[in-house]
Design a protein around this motif. Sequence first.
Motif: not given
Length: 183
Positions: A5-15, A23-41
Motif C-alpha cells: 500500500p501507498v505509505g508503506d516503507a517499501q516502494h508502492p510498486g512493491g517489485d 524515483d532517483g532518490g528514495t532508498r526503498w526497503l528490500s523485501e527482507e528489510e520490509q519483512n523485518t520492519w513489519r515483524a518489528y511493528l
Amino acid sequence: MTKRPVGDAQHPGGDHQDGEQPDGGTRWLSEEEQNTWRAYLHARTLLEDHLDRQLQRDAGMPHVYYGLLVTLSEAPRRRLRMTELAQDAKITRSRLSHAVARLEKYGWVRREECPSDKRGQLAILTDDGFDTLRKSAPGHVSAVRGAIFDRLTPEQVTQFGEICRTIANGLQPPAGADLPWLR
C-alpha cells in the motif's frame, strides 16, 4: 512480489530490487528489510498490549503509569520536576499532567511547587505509590521475562541490547530540538 500500500516503507510498486532507486532518490526497503520492519511493528504492538493487559489486570494501571512510578522511584528522594518526568517518559506535558492527576487520585503521587522555580512543579512518589510499585513489579518482570528474555538465547539477548542501543543512540534528538515533551 505483491504490491504494498501507498505509505508503506517499501516502494508502492512493491517489485524493485535492493538498492534500486526508481524515483532517483528514495532508498526503498528490500523485501527482507520490509519483512523485518513489519515483524518489528507486529512484535512491538503485541508486546505493548501484553504488558498493558498484565498491568491492568494485576495492578489496575496502564504500562505508561507503571513507567512513571518506576522513574519516580529511581529519582533522588522519589521526586522529579514534571518537565523531567515528561522528557523521560517521552510524553507531552499535557498527557503527563493528566496521568499524574490520575495517579494523585489513587494516592500514588502528589505534586508540590518547585522551590527553585515557582512556575515548575515536582511529582513525588508517595509511600502508597512505592508500595503499589513494589507489589506490582514481580508480575511485570515475569511478563517481560516471558514475553522477551525467556524466548531468546543469551547471545540473542546481547544482540538485542546492542541493536536497541544502536537505534536509540541514532535517534537521540539534538540539543535544543523542538520536542513534544518540552512544550
